[in-house]
Design a protein around this motif. Structure first.
Motif, mmCIF file in Angstrom:
data_model
loop_
_atom_site.group_PDB
_atom_site.id
_atom_site.type_symbol
_atom_site.label_atom_id
_atom_site.label_comp_id
_atom_site.label_asym_id
_atom_site.label_seq_id
_atom_site.Cartn_x
_atom_site.Cartn_y
_atom_site.Cartn_z
ATOM 1 N N GLY A 121 26.888 -14.803 -1.483
ATOM 2 C CA GLY A 121 27.117 -13.824 -0.421
ATOM 3 C C GLY A 121 25.706 -13.176 0.052
ATOM 4 N N LEU B 224 30.574 -20.958 0.514
ATOM 5 C CA LEU B 224 29.264 -20.521 1.209
ATOM 6 C C LEU B 224 28.185 -21.039 0.769
ATOM 7 C CD1 LEU B 224 29.482 -16.601 0.557
ATOM 8 C CD2 LEU B 224 30.159 -17.822 2.546
ATOM 9 N N ALA C 283 35.683 -18.954 2.960
ATOM 10 C CA ALA C 283 35.276 -18.147 1.821
ATOM 11 C C ALA C 283 35.911 -16.713 1.790
ATOM 12 C CB ALA C 283 33.871 -18.028 1.910
ATOM 13 N N GLU D 269 32.705 -19.714 6.345
ATOM 14 C CA GLU D 269 32.560 -18.444 5.874
ATOM 15 C C GLU D 269 33.702 -17.914 5.955
ATOM 16 O OE1 GLU D 269 29.399 -15.426 7.039
ATOM 17 O OE2 GLU D 269 28.766 -17.150 8.465
ATOM 18 N N ARG E 286 31.305 -11.578 0.006
ATOM 19 C CA ARG E 286 29.859 -11.112 0.673
ATOM 20 C C ARG E 286 29.030 -10.397 -0.623
ATOM 21 N NH1 ARG E 286 31.664 -8.909 6.614
ATOM 22 N NH2 ARG E 286 31.866 -11.037 7.542
ATOM 23 N N ASN F 216 25.154 -21.843 3.255
ATOM 24 C CA ASN F 216 23.751 -21.715 2.757
ATOM 25 C C ASN F 216 22.911 -23.003 3.080
ATOM 26 O OD1 ASN F 216 23.130 -19.076 1.899
ATOM 27 N ND2 ASN F 216 24.605 -19.594 0.116
ATOM 28 N N LEU G 207 23.265 -15.716 1.261
ATOM 29 C CA LEU G 207 23.480 -16.007 2.687
ATOM 30 C C LEU G 207 22.864 -14.994 3.648
ATOM 31 C CD1 LEU G 207 24.635 -17.811 5.033
ATOM 32 C CD2 LEU G 207 26.808 -16.721 4.397
#
Length: 371
Positions: free
Chosen positions: A328, A292, A315, A312, A323, A296, A331
């Motif tokens: 998370g 992530l 991840a 993503e 998330r 980002n 993001l």
């Protein structure tokens, strides 16, 4: 060693020891896999057969059906030095099979796998053998590596002692950091440990070294040579990492990250299955966060061609609830703002500074204490 370095060693549960000279002459084997590196091969072999005092050297060159003059060069070297033996493939098998064929053929107590385009520094094999001979619990020893192109830069040879970690402590640090701190040419292994854990895995062609180091740490202690340079890693246009794994590209980053995670998985499912289960969960959180972090970064810098969806998805594959983590949530905020073409994203500066500082500390620590 300065006080800050000593504190860093203590924080990783390492033990600093005084270096000790050899009291016997151990046999050390060097496996040199070669595919179309004939123009580098002679220099590579000379680096392991010269200026390595107090040890009995064996060199095994494995030519993987090269299309240049590699085999002719190898045979010429063999005819001039009885310590050198050549294995020739009748068909190209790829680098993993080439590694394993060479490793299976060695007779030494200790062993180094050295690509034909790389070199060891003067005294490197002696220094590694000294530690392995004095510390029977250590299965793998390494020092610093020098990346270079062109002429060889000078290397440091005045050692300042050794650091010894229990394998589990060294593995724990890898789970926390997620990165490989050892390239490959600076590693010497105990052959009996290599025989016990097996060779390189063909299903991890990019992260084979990393997985091998993790697997070794699951069954033996790890040693580091303080303040010396052990090997030269050559950077050139046809490096295997660039040619086969797109090193330096987004695709290369994805392959590297995914195979590092898979390395943790297979180690904890195999030789490390009896270790603390929390280590795998630590690795899971680390690798999902790194996936992530790259997304980002892409959002913050407006890299619209970056494969954000793939990262993503990886991840989430690694950590289902990613998330809900700090990365998370960061993001999610960036997605609400969208990608920007501005030099500085509104949410970028604080995390960029922290990320940069963390990276500098990690690089400093790796060079000073190897971890």
């Amino acid at each position: 060693m300065d006080l800050f370095s000593r504190a860093s060693v203590k924080s990783t549960k390492g033990r600093i020891k005084r270096a000790r000279a050899l009291d016997r002459v151990p046999r050390l084997s060097v496996v040199i896999p070669c595919y179309n590196y004939g123009h580098y091969l002679r220099q590579c072999v000379e680096s392991v057969t010269r200026n390595q005092l107090g040890i009995d050297i064996e060199v095994v060159i494995v030519d993987d059906k090269s299309t240049d003059d590699s085999l002719d060069v190898a045979l010429s070297i063999q005819s001039q030095d009885k310590r050198v033996r050549v294995i020739r493939h009748e068909q190209n098998k790829g680098h993993i099979a080439t590694y394993n064929d060479g490793l299976e053929a060695v007779t030494g107590e200790f062993v180094l796998l050295l690509s034909a385009d790389d070199l060891v520094t003067p005294g490197a094999l002696t220094r590694a053998a000294e530690l392995l001979a004095a510390e029977p619990s250590v299965g793998l020893v390494y020092g610093n590596g020098i990346h270079f192109s062109g002429d060889l830069p000078p290397s440091r040879s005045g050692g300042k002692g050794w650091i010894i970690w229990s394998g589990v402590d060294w593995l724990r640090d890898r789970c926390r950091e997620g990165y490989n701190v050892v390239a490959s040419p600076e590693v010497v292994m105990r052959t009996s440990v290599l025989r016990a854990i097996g060779g390189y895995r063909p299903d991890l062609p990019h992260a084979g070294d990393f997985e091998m180091w993790l697997r070794t740490s699951a069954v033996s202690d790890i040693g580091f040579l303080i303040g010396v340079d052990q090997a030269y890693y050559r950077s050139h246009a046809v490096n295997m990492n660039r040619r086969e794994f797109s090193s330096g590209t987004a695709r290369g980053q994805f392959v590297d990250l995914k195979q590092r995670w898979q390395s943790f998985e297979v180690v904890f499912a195999g030789v490390g299955s009896n270790l603390d289960g929390g280590l795998l969960q630590t690795a899971r959180r680390t690798m999902a966060r790194q996936a992530l972090e790259r997304v980002n970064y892409a959002y913050a810098r407006g890299f619209r061609d970056f494969p954000t969806e793939e990262f993503e998805a990886l991840a989430r594959e690694i950590q289902v609830d990613v998330r809900d983590t700090k990365a998370g949530r960061a993001l999610a905020r960036r997605k609400r703002l969208g990608m920007t073409s501005l030099p500085l994203h509104p949410l970028w500066a604080p995390s960029a500074i922290a990320w940069r500082i963390e990276d500098l500390i990690r690089r400093w620590r790796c060079r000073r204490i190897g971890i």
